[in-house]
Design an enzyme around this catalytic site. Sequence first.
Site, PDB file in Angstrom:
ATOM      1  N   HIS A 177       0.825  -1.219   0.000  1.00 56.87           N
ATOM      2  CA  HIS A 177       0.000   0.000   0.000  1.00 56.87           C
ATOM      3  C   HIS A 177       0.857   1.265   0.000  1.00 56.87           C
ATOM      4  O   HIS A 177       0.442   2.293  -0.529  1.00 56.87           O
ATOM      5  CB  HIS A 177      -1.014   0.006   1.152  1.00 56.87           C
ATOM      6  N   CYS A 206     -30.517  -1.567  -9.575  1.00 60.97           N
ATOM      7  CA  CYS A 206     -31.455  -2.105  -8.595  1.00 60.97           C
ATOM      8  C   CYS A 206     -32.906  -1.982  -9.070  1.00 60.97           C
ATOM      9  O   CYS A 206     -33.825  -2.442  -8.384  1.00 60.97           O
ATOM     10  CB  CYS A 206     -31.271  -1.387  -7.259  1.00 60.97           C
TER      11      CYS A 206
END
Length: 180
Positions: free
Chosen positions: A73, A156
């Site tokens: 990271h 959705c």
Amino acid sequence: MPTPRLVLGVTGSIAAYRAAELASALTKEGIEVDVVLTDGALRFITPLTFAALTRREVYTRDNDDLRDGQPTHISLADRADLVLIAPATAHLIAQLAHGLAPDLLTSLLLATAAPVVVAPAMNGKMWHHPATQDNVALLRKRGVSFIGPEAGLLACGYEGLGRLWPVPEIAREILSRLKP
Ligand SMILES: Cc1cc2nc3c(=O)[nH]c(=O)nc-3n(C[C@H](O)[C@H](O)[C@H](O)COP(=O)(O)O)c2cc1C
């Protein structure tokens, strides 16, 4: 001019498949695209897709380790000229707003000095929820840029504001920043 380097964070939205087109378009424009997938994103799309399109290693929890003695990271955060999260879930936006860093992508976001651009995608009620709107306002105040979302028919089944901004327009915006 050195090759511009983008970290593309992909999160667990139904729009994750559209990030593949984005990674491909930016790679074709000569951008080095390092893709980081959250565990949420892995439910929707595979690292292999991005590896094939970017011809680069793709980062997930499975290779979140050390590179030349440095945590992944940190090395990704340091290398990036820009970090784009597309699509960004309500969850990722909340984590970033509150400094939570439980995984590779969120740790990288806290560790980078590069500009951060967020392209949200979610159900319209999630986008309009005061928690999400407060998180977005907080991030804007800290200098994070937002692209979209746009209104339309959502996956959705609802109409509303929450669709990922059109991929060609996200690509154009990122290119204008990385190759002015
Ligand atoms: C089918 C399906 C679609 C989803 N789409 C979205 C979405 O578009 N936006 C969103 O914020 N969350 C969406 N979620 C919920 C996220 O996947 C969930 O919050 C997850 O924890 C996000 O993890 P991440 O942000 O670490 O990737 C969806 C979940 C499912 C099962």
